[in-house]
Design a protein around this motif. Structure first.
Motif, mmCIF file in Angstrom:
data_model
loop_
_atom_site.group_PDB
_atom_site.id
_atom_site.type_symbol
_atom_site.label_atom_id
_atom_site.label_comp_id
_atom_site.label_asym_id
_atom_site.label_seq_id
_atom_site.Cartn_x
_atom_site.Cartn_y
_atom_site.Cartn_z
ATOM 1 N N ALA A 147 0.826 -1.212 0.000
ATOM 2 C CA ALA A 147 0.000 0.000 0.000
ATOM 3 C C ALA A 147 0.862 1.265 0.000
ATOM 4 O O ALA A 147 0.549 2.253 -0.680
ATOM 5 C CB ALA A 147 -0.938 -0.005 1.201
ATOM 6 N N GLY A 151 -0.309 3.049 -3.173
ATOM 7 C CA GLY A 151 -1.520 3.778 -2.843
ATOM 8 C C GLY A 151 -2.735 2.894 -2.670
ATOM 9 O O GLY A 151 -3.865 3.383 -2.563
ATOM 10 N N ALA A 152 -2.530 1.585 -2.638
ATOM 11 C CA ALA A 152 -3.642 0.665 -2.402
ATOM 12 C C ALA A 152 -4.251 0.935 -1.032
ATOM 13 O O ALA A 152 -3.558 1.308 -0.084
ATOM 14 C CB ALA A 152 -3.159 -0.783 -2.472
ATOM 15 N N THR A 153 -5.555 0.736 -0.935
ATOM 16 C CA THR A 153 -6.267 0.962 0.317
ATOM 17 C C THR A 153 -6.861 -0.343 0.832
ATOM 18 O O THR A 153 -6.902 -1.349 0.125
ATOM 19 C CB THR A 153 -7.407 1.969 0.103
ATOM 20 N N GLN A 154 -7.358 -0.300 2.062
ATOM 21 C CA GLN A 154 -8.037 -1.464 2.612
ATOM 22 C C GLN A 154 -9.222 -1.851 1.735
ATOM 23 O O GLN A 154 -9.514 -3.037 1.560
ATOM 24 C CB GLN A 154 -8.490 -1.190 4.044
ATOM 25 N N THR A 155 -9.899 -0.871 1.167
ATOM 26 C CA THR A 155 -11.032 -1.145 0.280
ATOM 27 C C THR A 155 -10.588 -1.910 -0.959
ATOM 28 O O THR A 155 -11.281 -2.836 -1.417
ATOM 29 C CB THR A 155 -11.723 0.171 -0.128
ATOM 30 N N ASP A 156 -9.427 -1.590 -1.508
ATOM 31 C CA ASP A 156 -8.919 -2.320 -2.669
ATOM 32 C C ASP A 156 -8.706 -3.790 -2.323
ATOM 33 O O ASP A 156 -9.062 -4.688 -3.105
ATOM 34 C CB ASP A 156 -7.601 -1.712 -3.152
ATOM 35 N N TYR A 193 -4.500 -5.852 10.660
ATOM 36 C CA TYR A 193 -4.745 -4.763 9.717
ATOM 37 C C TYR A 193 -3.774 -4.826 8.540
ATOM 38 O O TYR A 193 -2.576 -5.063 8.744
ATOM 39 C CB TYR A 193 -4.614 -3.402 10.410
ATOM 40 N N PRO A 194 -4.280 -4.662 7.318
ATOM 41 C CA PRO A 194 -5.635 -4.273 6.915
ATOM 42 C C PRO A 194 -6.595 -5.445 6.699
ATOM 43 O O PRO A 194 -7.629 -5.257 6.057
ATOM 44 C CB PRO A 194 -5.370 -3.553 5.589
ATOM 45 N N SER A 283 -4.859 -9.305 0.582
ATOM 46 C CA SER A 283 -3.851 -8.296 0.250
ATOM 47 C C SER A 283 -2.829 -8.787 -0.759
ATOM 48 O O SER A 283 -2.299 -8.006 -1.551
ATOM 49 C CB SER A 283 -3.132 -7.839 1.529
ATOM 50 N N ARG A 305 -9.542 -2.416 -9.292
ATOM 51 C CA ARG A 305 -10.510 -1.323 -9.376
ATOM 52 C C ARG A 305 -11.280 -1.344 -10.695
ATOM 53 O O ARG A 305 -12.480 -1.047 -10.732
ATOM 54 C CB ARG A 305 -9.802 0.028 -9.211
#
Length: 379
Positions: A147, A151-156, A193-194, A283, A305
């Protein structure tokens, strides 16, 4: 010149919880199904390559159930790549000309084991001093490192779970066959996390088996209509890195094995029609898009995405539901991944069928560390 090697029979049991069965019985069930599909009996098998991480001498235990014929049995322990290692060993031995028909089996009984990679009792452990040794923590850590770079997020990461859980609703052999909307995944109990609980693979009991044959034997038995060619078979481990031994390298072994497999197969990432990869935690699926060359560095986030790895899209990934939904009986996973590919290459995957599939890629990673990549082809 060595012959091409084919999968002529392959099957897996429904992954689940079977506390009243032995590992040998689970493996026998899968082995008999694979033998039946290949139209051979146990006396036609010249060698057995088998594996289990939690049961010793699993090959002998399986043959005690279905027939002890005196053949060579090689038992393997290679973490999550154990089943793929059995296929790899069978493939290599047949390429060397020693056998024309072999059986490969992966079995794991995990009911009641608890969390994988937990610290063992004993003197002062490295757990807590060098970082967590539990698998959720390892892959949570890896996800955060990824991440920070992309820039990956938990949502990704959660989108991976949404996709794979959806795919599993079409797979009758998957353990968890339930839609999990994005909100449900994100609101589930946090494990490391995440990663929430619905971003972690499931400990289940399972077994998978395959019968391999040389091309001449396949033709002799008239089995070309169901035979699937092993075009590439490669394995790798992690080279030394500055993170060792604190952090596992979850990427480099896959990158090395993928390059070798592509070279052996004489194909590239653009030729692959579907992939069953090692989504032990949500992840890491994005990282393996890149490790397997399905996209460029840092583009795994864009792929999830944009929906490029969904069924019907550019490169469907984990149409079986993956380890997140199908379940992850460690030693069985590598062969189970190939079973999914074979279904699609034969056009037998039902409502989750990938249209006109010709090449499929199977991938597993065992920490610490061993990665296996196989490329299968509809001849």
């Amino acid at each position: 010149m060595s012959e091409d090697i084919y999968i002529v029979g392959i099957d897996m049991i429904n992954f689940g919880r079977f506390p009243h069965k032995t590992p040998g019985q689970l493996g026998a069930q899968a082995a008999l199904a694979a033998l039946d599909e290949a139209e051979v009996g146990i006396r036609d098998i010249q060698a057995v390559f088998s594996g289990s991480n939690y049961t010793t001498m699993i090959g002998q235990k399986v043959l005690q159930e279905i027939g002890q014929t005196g053949v060579q049995i090689i038992n393997l322990v290679n973490a999550c790549s154990t089943g793929a290692s059995a296929i790899r060993m069978g493939h290599v031995s047949m390429k060397a000309g020693e056998f024309d028909t072999v059986l490969c089996v992966g079995v794991e009984q995990m009911t009641g084991l608890g969390m994988l990679g937990a610290a063992a009792a004993g003197p002062i452990p490295t757990e807590g001093l060098l970082g967590s040794a539990s698998m959720p923590a390892v892959f949570g850590e890896s996800g955060m490192e990824y991440a920070a770079k992309t820039g990956a997020t938990q949502t990704d990461f959660a989108l991976v779970s949404v996709k794979n859980h959806h795919n599993a609703t079409m797979n009758p052999k998957a353990f968890l066959r339930k839609e999990t909307p994005l909100e449900m995944v994100l609101e589930a109990e946090e494990i490391a996390y995440p990663l929430t609980k619905l971003m972690c693979s499931i400990n289940v009991d399972g077994a998978a088996a395959a019968v391999l044959m040389t091309e001449s034997k396949v033709k002799e038995r008239g089995l070309m209509d169901r035979a699937i060619r092993i075009r590439g078979s490669a394995m790798a481990s992690a080279p030394w890195g500055e993170h060792d031994p604190i952090l596992h390298d979850v990427n480099t072994p896959t990158q090395i094995a993928a390059r070798k497999a592509y070279e052996m197969a004489g194909v590239g990432p653009d030729d692959i029609d579907l992939v069953e990869l090692h989504d032990c935690f949500a992840s890491v699926e994005l990282q393996h898009y890149e490790n397997l060359g399905l996209c460029g560095e840092g583009e795994g986030v864009r792929m999830i995405r944009d929906g490029e790895t969904e069924l019907g899209a550019r490169i469907p990934v984990n149409v079986s539901g993956g380890l997140l939904s199908k379940g992850h009986p460690i030693a069985a996973t590598g062969i189970a991944n190939m079973y999914e590919l074979v279904l699609h290459l034969r056009g037998q995957a039902g409502e989750r069928q990938v249209k006109d599939a010709k090449f499929g890629m199977a991938h597993v990673v065992g920490l610490g560390t061993s990665a296996a990549v196989h490329i299968l082809e509809k001849p």
